[in-house]
Design a protein around this motif. Structure first.
Motif, PDB file in Angstrom:
ATOM      1  N   UNK A  28       0.393   4.719 -11.948  1.00 52.21           N
ATOM      2  CA  UNK A  28       0.271   5.778 -10.961  1.00 52.21           C
ATOM      3  C   UNK A  28      -0.279   5.229  -9.647  1.00 52.21           C
ATOM      4  N   UNK A  29      -0.200   6.044  -8.609  1.00 49.11           N
ATOM      5  CA  UNK A  29      -0.534   5.577  -7.261  1.00 49.11           C
ATOM      6  C   UNK A  29      -2.012   5.204  -7.135  1.00 49.11           C
ATOM      7  N   UNK A  30      -2.868   5.992  -7.742  1.00 50.45           N
ATOM      8  CA  UNK A  30      -4.305   5.716  -7.667  1.00 50.45           C
ATOM      9  C   UNK A  30      -4.643   4.372  -8.308  1.00 50.45           C
ATOM     10  N   UNK A  31      -4.071   4.100  -9.486  1.00 44.27           N
ATOM     11  CA  UNK A  31      -4.333   2.821 -10.159  1.00 44.27           C
ATOM     12  C   UNK A  31      -3.785   1.648  -9.368  1.00 44.27           C
ATOM     13  N   UNK A 132       5.073   0.244  -5.442  1.00 52.57           N
ATOM     14  CA  UNK A 132       5.126   1.292  -4.417  1.00 52.57           C
ATOM     15  C   UNK A 132       6.529   1.877  -4.316  1.00 52.57           C
ATOM     16  N   UNK A 133       7.505   0.996  -4.265  1.00 49.01           N
ATOM     17  CA  UNK A 133       8.901   1.426  -4.135  1.00 49.01           C
ATOM     18  C   UNK A 133       9.304   2.346  -5.280  1.00 49.01           C
ATOM     19  N   UNK A 134       8.906   1.975  -6.501  1.00 45.10           N
ATOM     20  CA  UNK A 134       9.247   2.785  -7.672  1.00 45.10           C
ATOM     21  C   UNK A 134       8.525   4.136  -7.665  1.00 45.10           C
ATOM     22  N   UNK A 135       7.334   4.171  -7.085  1.00 49.02           N
ATOM     23  CA  UNK A 135       6.585   5.423  -7.025  1.00 49.02           C
ATOM     24  C   UNK A 135       7.099   6.347  -5.909  1.00 49.02           C
ATOM     25  N   UNK A 136       7.413   5.781  -4.757  1.00 47.36           N
ATOM     26  CA  UNK A 136       7.830   6.583  -3.608  1.00 47.36           C
ATOM     27  C   UNK A 136       9.274   7.041  -3.734  1.00 47.36           C
ATOM     28  N   UNK A 137      10.135   6.180  -4.254  1.00 48.42           N
ATOM     29  CA  UNK A 137      11.561   6.485  -4.446  1.00 48.42           C
ATOM     30  C   UNK A 137      12.201   7.043  -3.164  1.00 48.42           C
ATOM     31  N   UNK A 138      12.210   6.249  -2.105  1.00 45.99           N
ATOM     32  CA  UNK A 138      12.790   6.737  -0.846  1.00 45.99           C
ATOM     33  C   UNK A 138      14.319   6.774  -0.908  1.00 45.99           C
TER      34      UNK A 138
END
Length: 202
Positions: A28-31, A132-138
């Motif tokens: 997750x983003x926080x971790x 980051x890329x996998x979390x944001x999925x732009x």
């Protein structure tokens, strides 16, 4: 466009099916942010006053990638708190009507690097970027500068700058880095033209 792609393939160009370094596990983003703050894998970590990453997850259509931050960003912990950052925000507002909340920004190097590119340190930082890329999925990644472009395993920046490429569920648009525009204002028009191409993805 299709004809051009077949021509490039015929003369020896190869097209990637997906970006390298794909990460399979969930984070997750926080971790992720905490992992970056605690990282000591390379010598740039000694320069770190603040980790150079967005503070909150923003699932925007546009993600922007640049190589390295300025000293003022390391000192303040605020991304784009620099002359090049102000310039980028000005362009995005003028030509795409985007505020900071409307895009996600990332640096390859998550610690202050004195403006230096270092391939060893890059290998430590790249996994953070792919997370980051996998979390944001732009929908689209705006890649600023040749070093950032090559760091993703891509080639021929000077030929492909300003072109949009499809990668699985997102696109990539390479363009000039802001330091280059500041030093070479004659290229500003081309940079603006590149930015305008993003309108269809936002």
């Amino acid at each position: 466009m299709i004809r051009d792609l077949y021509y490039l393939k015929a003369i020896g160009y190869h097209f990637l099916e997906e970006l390298p370094h794909k990460r399979e596990y969930n984070i997750n983003f926080k971790n992720l942010n905490n992992n970056i703050k605690q990282c000591t894998l390379c010598h740039f970590s000694k320069n770190r006053k603040h980790s150079l990453m967005e503070k909150e997850q923003k699932n925007n259509n546009l993600m922007i990638l640049a190589s390295h931050a300025d000293k003022s960003e390391n000192e303040s912990g605020i991304l784009l708190n620099s002359s090049k950052g102000s310039l980028l925000k000005k362009y995005l507002k003028l030509y795409l009507n985007l505020e900071e909340k409307d895009f996600y920004f990332s640096y390859l190097f998550k610690c202050f690097s004195y403006g230096k590119n270092d391939d060893f340190s890059l290998q430590s930082c790249l996994p953070f970027f792919y997370d980051e890329l996998n979390l944001i999925r732009p929908k689209i990644l705006l890649c600023l500068g040749e070093y950032a472009f090559k760091s993703l395993g891509l080639k021929d920046f000077n030929i492909l700058r300003g072109e949009i490429f499809s990668y699985q569920n997102f696109f990539i648009l390479p363009s000039f880095e802001l330091e280059f525009i500041e030093k070479n204002p004659s290229y500003e028009k081309k940079f603006i033209e590149d930015l305008i191409k993003l309108k269809g993805f936002l």
